[in-house]
Each structure stands twice: as structure tokens, then as C-alpha cells.
Design an enzyme around this catalytic site. Sequence first.
Site, PDB file in Angstrom:
ATOM      1  N   CYS A   1       0.862  -1.188   0.000  1.00 39.43           N
ATOM      2  CA  CYS A   1       0.000   0.000   0.000  1.00 39.43           C
ATOM      3  C   CYS A   1       0.899   1.240   0.000  1.00 39.43           C
ATOM      4  CB  CYS A   1      -0.847   0.031   1.270  1.00 39.43           C
ATOM      5  SG  CYS A   1      -1.784  -1.465   1.528  1.00 39.43           S
TER       6      CYS A   1
ATOM      7  N   ARG B   1       1.361   1.657  -5.913  1.00 36.59           N
ATOM      8  CA  ARG B   1       1.487   0.636  -4.862  1.00 36.59           C
ATOM      9  C   ARG B   1       0.132   0.031  -4.502  1.00 36.59           C
ATOM     10  NH1 ARG B   1       6.154   0.480  -2.105  1.00 36.59           N
ATOM     11  NH2 ARG B   1       5.143  -0.349  -0.255  1.00 36.59           N
TER      12      ARG B   1
ATOM     13  N   TRP C   1      -3.852  -1.486  -1.175  1.00 32.34           N
ATOM     14  CA  TRP C   1      -3.880  -2.710  -1.979  1.00 32.34           C
ATOM     15  C   TRP C   1      -4.515  -3.740  -1.057  1.00 32.34           C
ATOM     16  CZ3 TRP C   1      -3.010  -4.184  -6.862  1.00 32.34           C
ATOM     17  CH2 TRP C   1      -2.902  -5.530  -7.111  1.00 32.34           C
TER      18      TRP C   1
ATOM     19  N   ASN D   1       0.551  -0.940   6.293  1.00 33.75           N
ATOM     20  CA  ASN D   1       0.850  -1.663   5.058  1.00 33.75           C
ATOM     21  C   ASN D   1       1.408  -3.010   5.480  1.00 33.75           C
ATOM     22  OD1 ASN D   1       1.676  -2.554   2.575  1.00 33.75           O
ATOM     23  ND2 ASN D   1       3.578  -1.379   2.570  1.00 33.75           N
ATOM     24  N   GLY D   2       0.879  -4.096   4.952  1.00 35.00           N
ATOM     25  CA  GLY D   2       1.416  -5.409   5.282  1.00 35.00           C
ATOM     26  C   GLY D   2       0.321  -6.328   5.795  1.00 35.00           C
TER      27      GLY D   2
ATOM     28  N   GLU E   1       8.548 -21.031 -18.688  1.00 32.57           N
ATOM     29  CA  GLU E   1       8.453 -19.643 -18.218  1.00 32.57           C
ATOM     30  C   GLU E   1       9.694 -18.859 -18.629  1.00 32.57           C
ATOM     31  OE1 GLU E   1       6.427 -17.614 -17.366  1.00 32.57           O
ATOM     32  OE2 GLU E   1       7.475 -16.038 -16.269  1.00 32.57           O
TER      33      GLU E   1
ATOM     34  N   LYS F   1       9.567 -15.485 -20.915  1.00 31.13           N
ATOM     35  CA  LYS F   1      10.156 -14.208 -20.475  1.00 31.13           C
ATOM     36  C   LYS F   1      11.067 -13.663 -21.558  1.00 31.13           C
ATOM     37  CE  LYS F   1       8.107 -12.959 -17.680  1.00 31.13           C
ATOM     38  NZ  LYS F   1       7.022 -13.869 -17.673  1.00 31.13           N
TER      39      LYS F   1
ATOM     40  N   GLU G   1       9.014 -12.516 -24.712  1.00 32.99           N
ATOM     41  CA  GLU G   1       8.095 -11.370 -24.647  1.00 32.99           C
ATOM     42  C   GLU G   1       8.802 -10.042 -24.420  1.00 32.99           C
ATOM     43  OE1 GLU G   1       5.093 -11.374 -21.600  1.00 32.99           O
ATOM     44  OE2 GLU G   1       6.309 -12.498 -20.217  1.00 32.99           O
TER      45      GLU G   1
ATOM     46  N   HIS H   1      13.327 -36.555 -29.367  1.00 26.26           N
ATOM     47  CA  HIS H   1      12.221 -36.900 -30.288  1.00 26.26           C
ATOM     48  C   HIS H   1      11.956 -35.780 -31.289  1.00 26.26           C
ATOM     49  CE1 HIS H   1      11.509 -40.346 -27.711  1.00 26.26           C
ATOM     50  NE2 HIS H   1      11.684 -39.523 -26.694  1.00 26.26           N
TER      51      HIS H   1
ATOM     52  N   LYS I   1      -0.815  -5.678 -20.150  1.00 22.12           N
ATOM     53  CA  LYS I   1      -0.643  -6.292 -18.829  1.00 22.12           C
ATOM     54  C   LYS I   1      -1.758  -7.282 -18.550  1.00 22.12           C
ATOM     55  CE  LYS I   1       1.188  -7.230 -14.963  1.00 22.12           C
ATOM     56  NZ  LYS I   1       2.319  -8.188 -15.016  1.00 22.12           N
TER      57      LYS I   1
HETATM   58  C1  AGP Z   1       3.374 -12.985 -18.531  1.00 23.09           C
HETATM   59  O1  AGP Z   1       4.641 -12.376 -18.460  1.00 23.09           O
HETATM   60  C2  AGP Z   1       2.473 -12.321 -19.554  1.00 23.09           C
HETATM   61  N1  AGP Z   1       2.289 -10.967 -19.250  1.00 23.09           N
HETATM   62  C3  AGP Z   1       1.187 -13.114 -19.774  1.00 23.09           C
HETATM   63  O2  AGP Z   1       1.522 -14.409 -20.202  1.00 23.09           O
HETATM   64  C4  AGP Z   1       0.265 -13.237 -18.541  1.00 23.09           C
HETATM   65  O3  AGP Z   1       0.817 -14.139 -17.626  1.00 23.09           O
HETATM   66  C5  AGP Z   1      -1.077 -13.787 -19.024  1.00 23.09           C
HETATM   67  O4  AGP Z   1      -1.642 -12.843 -19.904  1.00 23.09           O
HETATM   68  C6  AGP Z   1      -2.064 -14.053 -17.880  1.00 23.09           C
HETATM   69  O5  AGP Z   1      -2.358 -12.858 -17.209  1.00 23.09           O
HETATM   70  P1  AGP Z   1      -3.128 -12.960 -15.794  1.00 23.09           P
HETATM   71  O6  AGP Z   1      -2.218 -13.689 -14.867  1.00 23.09           O
HETATM   72  O7  AGP Z   1      -3.380 -11.545 -15.391  1.00 23.09           O
HETATM   73  O8  AGP Z   1      -4.398 -13.732 -16.016  1.00 23.09           O
END
Ligand code: AGP
Length: 605
Positions: free
Chosen positions: A2, A27, A75, A101-102, A478, A482, A485, A501, A600
Site C-alpha cells: 500500500c 502501490r 492494496w 501496510n502489510g 516460463e 520471459k 516477450e 524426439h 498487462k
Molecule cells: C506474462 O509475463 C504475460 N504478461 C502473460 O503471459 C500473462 O501471464 C497472461 O496474460 C495471464 O495474465 P493474468 O495472470 O493476469 O491472467
Amino acid sequence: MCGIVGYIGHRQAADVILDGLKRLEYRGYDSAGMVVSPQGANLNLVKRAGKLGVLAEAVKTTPLKGTLGLGHTRWATHGKPTDINAHPHLSEDGRLAVIHNGIIENYLPLKKQLLAKGHVFASDTDTEVLVHLIEEHYGGDLVAAVRAALVEVSGAYALVVFHADYELIVAARATSPMVIGIGKNENFVASDVPALLPYTRKVVFLHDGDMALISRDEITVTDFVGQVLEREVSNIDWDAEAAEKSGYPHYMLKEIYEQASVLQQTFGGRFAANGSDVALDLTLNPALIDRVVITAAGTASYAGMVGEYLIEKLARLPVEVEVASEFRYREPVLNERTLCVVVSQSGETIDTLEALREAKRQGAKTLAILNVKGSSISREVDDVLYIHAGPEIGVASTKAYMAMLAAFELLAIWLGRHRGTLSDERAAEIIRALRHTPVLIEQALESREQIAQIAEAFKGYNDYLFLGRGINFPTALEGALKLKEISYIHAEAYATGEMKHGPIALIDDDMPVVTIATKSSLYEKTVSNIQEVKARDGIVIALINEADEEIKNHIDYAISVPETDELVSPLVNVVALQLLAYETAERLGLDVDQPRNLAKSVTVE
Ligand code: AGP
């Protein structure tokens, strides 16, 4: 996480607080509030659910006069984002104010004791327990009352208190950040530097276990029992934008470095005192389920795959994981004995939300592993296991992924203990490893220089292969995501044993192969897979445990990460891959926080 702002001085506190909260809105933005103390009279409070703009509008119609005040942008962790649950929280006589906060881990037993003593609670937050606890100890000495209250409290928190009888702000820090701003006949306190910069660049960062007594012209730092402490005064040379990132060049890097403290928030209050159990506030009855389906998108789906390994291993329940965009259209076969777990940072991903609706249509029990309180998914699911990662600003998810993994660790232990498939000893072993994980994450971050050199060496390559086995196969997925993207380099991940394979045809000296080779039950097989790559002139960049000297004879580049329990290793290993992606994109001069084509939260189909 927060935003906290406190002011005592010669200006109108409301102006300073509102301005400061605006700079801390990243925050948290579920609700906001402020309280101002006109000398000696009762405190004036305004607080509203919703973003800071709602509070600003409210303050326009209810001007708050006074040169001492506290403000907070929330938050939400405990208690929905409502006016009542917004901070500050006041004592019943309206003369004591607290913002926080916490997480107060033991707030429920404390609340029970205080209710039994006749205290009346207005909200369902953990914070309000602090108000009544300080009130309970208050006999005219505010500082003594705060100290006495803190003795009874456990958890990760930063709190700021004042009382209408005093021209004084009392602050205390236990894990969550707190910084004091030093002015001329005025002083400030905030959860982060940006709120202070328009007024002062002279700051004191409070340490864990510090208390601060802040008047207009004096600041005294002590420990929680009153021992005066010397604290360094720092001069901040960041600009305002850099300050929002706490001096980091990008939110993503800041969030990578926040992961150790985020884990403490995720775990906060959920480890049982006996050390071999977890306490999850779920309505779900594990005896009524015989199958688990996990569905999510992107990074969240990889967290779900780690969850699959954990739940099958510890709870012996069959688990399947499917990306939400497939799951929602294939008419999956579910019933009332299926537990559908949806995983989402934003709680707004449309594919995941629709997958949840499909599961509910079929009568499945539903549980969300979720970050944002009050999000669409939180309103439609039967149960929520919040990950408490705080707002994640970088589009590439890092700390939220870490917190999702932690949540799956807790869920798998909880299911295993309820189903009698997880022994005391094994549960205690995993919990010990989890408690130690924040320290190991800090150690993993120390490999950043080593990783940066590798990123420099390979930033010009167009293809990467990521390999991982067992519970670290999702870690490889993952890591590849990373890199893709944020650096726009083609990267794909395979289960290491699968390479023979087909993908092995790709191996040549034009494609770095990032292999997760930390100690595990499949370590020997991973070493032989590495030798297969080397036999075809492949370039092997391996994640290895620090003490593993032998493997260095078979690889080209080593990234050392601390060793931990195999079932906990995805939390430590992923840090190195996050840094590899970050250092590569940074060197390519790309927009790390807002990569091209991405958002996002994908709220459209
Ligand atoms: C992850 O780095 C990406 N931004 C994307 O794969 C993200 O994880 C995915 O869109 C799911 O988003 P969410 O966790 O908000 O549902």
C-alpha cells in the site's frame, strides 16, 4: 503493498498527503483515505473505496484543515475494497488514527480478545486490530501504548499512528518499507521515496524493527523497546520517475528484486504454528473432490503446471492443466467432484474468466489463485487464495509468478495434509524450505553479473532452446516466455527428455541451449541430455547448484543458483531466467516494461 504518507509541519497536511498518495498510487489503488488533526480537536477523516481520484473529489467538498495528517492508498489484502475497510482506521473516540501496510498474521486471535474486552469493530480488516490494541494500552502515553501493542503483534507491516492529544507521528517498521523525509520545521513519513521528493531529498530509511517518533523539528529512531538508534541520513538523487521504481531503471527489475519480500506477504500467516501444516481460509472440503483441473493463460498457466506436479506428488490427486483459451471451447467433462483452479494475476483475463464460467456451468468447485482483490474472477469464484504480490506494473510477470508458485506450494500441502497423503515430516521439510526461500532468492540475485555476461554474449542470437525436467519443465517454459516477450528473440522450451524426439535436429552452434540442471531426482538424466547436446556442437548454458563442480566439465556456461528441496526449486531457479531475459532485453535497448504488442491484462478475446 500500500501507499502511506504522513506529514507534520507548517503546510496544510491534506495537500501534502494527496500529492504524495498520487505518487504512490502504483502501490495500490483499491481505496484511499486521509485523516488530519486540527490542533487538539477530534481528527477529521475522509476515506473512499476506489482510486485516489474519488478521495480527491471527496476532500474538495469536505476540506480537511490542519498541519498534521496521515494518508493511505490501499492494496486490499484482508477485507473487500470498501469505504469502511479503507484506511485510516480510527479509535471509537475518534482521537487515535492508524494506517498500515502489510499483514498482521495473528489478527484473528487478537480481534477475539479485543471483542471479548468490549471493543467494537467497524471493518473486517486486520489493521483495525492495531487501533483497538493501541487504544487498549493507551493511558495518556502514545509511544508506550504503541510499543505495548507491537509486542503482541506478529507479521510483516509498516504502520503510522497519531493521537489528537499529541503533535507527533509514531511510525514502526517490520519488513514492509518505510522512509522518513527531513524538512525545515516539517517532517514526512512514507512507504516509498516518490512521495517525499517535491519537499525533500534528505531521507532516513527505517530498518526492520525500527520505530520513529516524528515531530515538526525532531526525529528520534528507536527499537521497539525504546533503545535510541543511529540511522544514516541519505540524499536521494533520483528523479521522480526513477523514484517510483525505487531507483531501478525498470519496474520489471524492481519487481524481480521484490520477490523475496513478496514471498513473505504470500506466506504471511499461512504456516501453522506446529511447523507441519498450513492454514488456508478456504470453504473447500478436500474430501469432496477427486480430480483437479487447473486453467490459466501464459505465465499463470506455467505456475499451474508447477502446481500439477506439487498436487499430484503431495495430495495424490489427478491433475490436468490446460490453457484457458483451449479449455473454454472444448466442452471439458467436469462434475461436482472436480476442483477447477483458475490462476490469474489481474483476475481480468477474459479466457480465464470464461473458463471459470464453463467450470461453474458444469458444477465444478472453483478456486482462484489470484492477485487483484475485487477483480472479475474474485467475484465469480467459490474460493480465493490471494497471492498478495502487490501491484505488478511490468507487463512481463515476475513477482506475481513467484507468488503463484508459493500459493500452489501452500495449496498442495493443505490438500495433502487434509487427505492424509503427506506426512508430518515431509510437510515440515517442505515448509522449512519454503521459509528459507526468500534468503535463497536474494542469493540467486547475486548471480546477476554472471547472467549479464551471458546475456551480452548471446544477445545477437535469433533462437534459444530452454530445457527442463520434472517440476522444472514449467520453469523452462516460463524462462522461454520471459525471453520471447521482452527481447523478441524466438525461444522455445521442451521437456529435456523430449529433445531426442525431434528438437535435437535443431542443435547447432547457432542456438544456445539453456538447461535447468540443478540437483533433482532426474539430475543424472539431465547430465546425459546435456552430453547429447554437446555431442552435436550445441552451446549449453546450464543452471547449476553452486557446489556442483563436476557438471562444469560438460557445459559451456554456468549460472549458479542455491540448492533447495526439489519441490521448491522452481521458485529459486526462475529468478535466474527472469534476469537472463531482463539483461538480454536491456542490452538490446528494448522497452522492458511495455514490450511491443503486449498488454498487462488481456481482457479481449
Ligand atoms: C506474462 O509475463 C504475460 N504478461 C502473460 O503471459 C500473462 O501471464 C497472461 O496474460 C495471464 O495474465 P493474468 O495472470 O493476469 O491472467
